[in-house]
Write a protein that holds these residues in place. Structure first.
Motif, PDB file in Angstrom:
ATOM      1  N   GLN A   1       0.835  -1.201   0.000  1.00 20.33           N
ATOM      2  CA  GLN A   1       0.000   0.000   0.000  1.00 20.33           C
ATOM      3  C   GLN A   1       0.869   1.251   0.000  1.00 20.33           C
ATOM      4  O   GLN A   1       0.533   2.241  -0.660  1.00 20.33           O
ATOM      5  CB  GLN A   1      -0.930  -0.009   1.217  1.00 20.33           C
TER       6      GLN A   1
ATOM      7  N   GLN B   1      -5.256   3.777  -0.025  1.00 20.50           N
ATOM      8  CA  GLN B   1      -4.135   4.351  -0.774  1.00 20.50           C
ATOM      9  C   GLN B   1      -4.524   5.708  -1.367  1.00 20.50           C
ATOM     10  O   GLN B   1      -3.721   6.649  -1.368  1.00 20.50           O
ATOM     11  CB  GLN B   1      -3.700   3.388  -1.879  1.00 20.50           C
TER      12      GLN B   1
ATOM     13  N   ARG C   1      -1.145  -2.730 -10.555  1.00 14.86           N
ATOM     14  CA  ARG C   1      -1.990  -3.864 -10.192  1.00 14.86           C
ATOM     15  C   ARG C   1      -1.175  -4.856  -9.384  1.00 14.86           C
ATOM     16  O   ARG C   1      -0.133  -5.322  -9.824  1.00 14.86           O
ATOM     17  CB  ARG C   1      -2.571  -4.545 -11.426  1.00 14.86           C
TER      18      ARG C   1
ATOM     19  N   ASP D   1      -5.463  -2.752  -8.201  1.00 17.45           N
ATOM     20  CA  ASP D   1      -5.187  -3.848  -7.275  1.00 17.45           C
ATOM     21  C   ASP D   1      -6.384  -4.781  -7.165  1.00 17.45           C
ATOM     22  O   ASP D   1      -7.538  -4.368  -7.319  1.00 17.45           O
ATOM     23  CB  ASP D   1      -4.874  -3.293  -5.875  1.00 17.45           C
TER      24      ASP D   1
ATOM     25  N   LYS E   1      -7.566  -0.265  -1.795  1.00 18.06           N
ATOM     26  CA  LYS E   1      -7.367   0.813  -2.779  1.00 18.06           C
ATOM     27  C   LYS E   1      -7.880   2.148  -2.255  1.00 18.06           C
ATOM     28  O   LYS E   1      -7.276   3.191  -2.507  1.00 18.06           O
ATOM     29  CB  LYS E   1      -8.050   0.427  -4.097  1.00 18.06           C
TER      30      LYS E   1
ATOM     31  N   LEU F   1      -5.477   2.551 -10.619  1.00 15.86           N
ATOM     32  CA  LEU F   1      -5.101   1.699  -9.496  1.00 15.86           C
ATOM     33  C   LEU F   1      -5.986   0.464  -9.574  1.00 15.86           C
ATOM     34  O   LEU F   1      -7.178   0.524  -9.276  1.00 15.86           O
ATOM     35  CB  LEU F   1      -5.279   2.436  -8.173  1.00 15.86           C
TER      36      LEU F   1
ATOM     37  N   ILE G   1     -10.082   3.825 -10.054  1.00 17.09           N
ATOM     38  CA  ILE G   1      -9.875   2.735  -9.111  1.00 17.09           C
ATOM     39  C   ILE G   1     -10.807   1.595  -9.486  1.00 17.09           C
ATOM     40  O   ILE G   1     -12.022   1.779  -9.555  1.00 17.09           O
ATOM     41  CB  ILE G   1     -10.162   3.184  -7.661  1.00 17.09           C
TER      42      ILE G   1
END
Length: 505
Positions: A48, A78, A257, A69, A75, A67, A197
């Motif tokens: 993170q 972050q 990712r 992830d 997310k 972003l 996101i």
């Protein structure tokens, strides 16, 4: 809608600015990583912290990114860390705007209150006309403004008239259609920094990814037509490895990712299994009778797909409902037992008796009604959530505090924005065309904070359209993996100057 953006000069102006700003990244190797920001009431995990530092590089350069992830890796945290850093540095000269699905808006407010208590947050819950107050007055003095995609679309002119330090699009797959008004509103919003996101940047095809990148990095692939010709067709139709490598190289600097397997070693495993359900004789006969009729209809229309898309989709939906419960299609079948509901109840009773707790998803609220009737008859307590549920938070708390060991949720209403790690069993009662939607649902339980192995069961009716849907999911999942989840971890590592140079090749 795209032609209108071109005609207004939005595309050309944004592309030119993006190309100018991206050159500032060429000395990225010499930049010191940003420390964890003041004002953040959380200890960032190592991945993170790296994500926040990557966002900081983009923020400083005035560039956007994606972003992406895996679901459940934090997310939102972050992104909040970045807002805290900007405020501490005196760079929030105007509010940061977060746009999220309606069901997720309140979650952003709770997360901000918990992890960034120093931020002044305003939540917009209705249009200015309905609230009797102009948007400018509602957001005055805010550091962070949270609204929904619906309200952005309805009040586009109000949002476009205000200055914003940045735009965050949560669950950014909501802007995947570049011909829609919501996409155009996000594209036109005046903000130097834009962040998408999403755990699923590719849901159906590569144009989903193009739409997000065209908002956050408008100069990377300016034209949807050229992107289709140069990347989408060669990758999706021909599986061209060189074109695929080129696409990965170009998106790498602007996309981060990380998968759970890469960064969350402490997360317990997720075990997935398909439970094949054989239809009982009466159920089978009804399904086969309708199948023959709908097959003849669809095969006569499919050559002109665009003209008959709605009729074909209606036939496919009918068959999906018949595979679940014939009474969903016609009340005259009310006396025919649903094979899948019977199989599910038998499985669930054993799980609950052993002290486990389960999330149960279906894309049909009608079938959830069938399941509710069976749970009532069996005396099994449950909580229920669909798009019409008014007291959403109360239903969630019923499950979380243990009053209801089973939570029935419609896939559309509960596929994102929920953290339900109290569950260790997940049932997907009917496969959906889009594997990403199912993955979103499953990861309500399999996310940071889970300390138990999560058991996932997908119920599929044998020899029905559901098996075709599962095959379609596999093809879509393969596309996602080839573009984003390559074994090299290219989208999870540190940014280099070579990566940035790749943006120009």
């Amino acid at each position: 809608m795209w032609d209108e953006l071109v005609e207004l000069g939005v595309v050309a102006e944004q592309s030119e600015r993006w190309s100018r700003d991206v050159r500032e990244l060429l000395d990225v190797d010499g930049a010191a990583p940003a420390p964890s920001p003041a004002g953040l009431a959380a200890q960032l995990r190592p991945y993170q912290l790296q994500g926040y530092q990557w966002l900081s590089v983009l923020w400083d350069a005035g560039l956007g990114g994606v972003l992406a992830d895996d679901m459940g890796l934090g997310k939102t945290l972050q992104a909040l860390a970045l807002v805290c850093r900007a405020k501490a540095a005196g760079e929030l000269t105007a509010p940061m705007l977060v746009v999220a699905p309606t069901s997720v808006v309140s979650n952003w407010a709770r997360e901000a209150e918990r992890f960034a208590p120093g931020l002044a947050v305003r939540v917009v819950t209705a249009t200015g006309r309905k609230l009797g107050m102009p948007l400018a007055e509602m957001v005055d003095g805010a550091d962070l403004v949270v609204t929904s995609y619906t309200l952005l679309r309805l009040g586009e002119e109000d949002y476009l008239a205000l200055p914003w330090s940045g735009l965050v699009l949560d669950e950014a797959q909501f802007v995947k259609n570049h011909q829609a008004k919501t996409y155009a509103a996000a594209r036109r919003l005046p903000a130097r920094f834009k962040l998408a996101i999403t755990g699923t940047p590719v849901e159906n095809n590569l144009m989903d990814l193009w739409a997000m990148l065209s908002i956050v990095a408008p100069g990377l692939f300016p034209s949807p037509q050229r992107f289709t010709e140069h990347y989408r067709i060669p990758i999706e139709k021909a599986g061209d490895p060189e074109v695929l490598a080129a696409l990965r190289r170009r998106i790498r600097p602007l996309m981060r990712r990380r998968t759970k397997e890469q960064v969350a070693a402490e997360l317990p495993p997720k075990q997935e299994q398909v439970l094949e359900v054989v239809l009982n004789p009466r159920h089978r006969k009804i399904y086969d009778t309708h199948l023959q009729r709908e097959r003849r209809k669809v095969l006569g229309l499919v050559d002109d797909l665009q003209q008959h898309r709605f009729t074909i989709f209606r036939s496919l939906t009918l068959l999906r409902q018949l595979a679940l419960d014939a009474s969903l299609v016609d009340d005259e079948y009310a006396g025919v037992r649903s094979s899948k509901a019977d199989a599910f109840l038998e499985h669930l009773q054993e799980v609950v008796a052993e002290g486990h707790r389960a999330l149960v998803f279906s894309s049909f609220t009608g079938f959830l009604g069938t399941v509710r009737a069976q749970l009532d008859a069996a005396g099994l307590p449950y909580a229920y959530l669909d798009g019409s549920t008014r007291d959403r938070q109360q239903r969630i708390e019923e499950f979380r505090d243990g009053r209801a060991p089973v939570f029935l949720i419609s896939l559309k209403a509960g596929g994102f924005g929920l953290n339900l790690t109290e569950a260790d069993y997940v049932y997907v009662l009917d496969p959906w065309w889009n594997p990403a939607a199912e993955a979103q649902a499953v990861d309500r339980a399999h996310r940071i904070g889970q300390d138990k192995t999560v058991m996932v069961y997908r119920l599929v009716a044998a020899d029905t359209i559901e098996q075709k849907v599962v095959a379609l999911q596999a093809r879509k999942r393969d596309l996602f993996a080839r573009v984003l989840d390559d074994d090299s971890g290219a989208l999870s590592g540190q940014l280099t100057a070579d990566d940035i140079r790749g943006l120009f090749t």
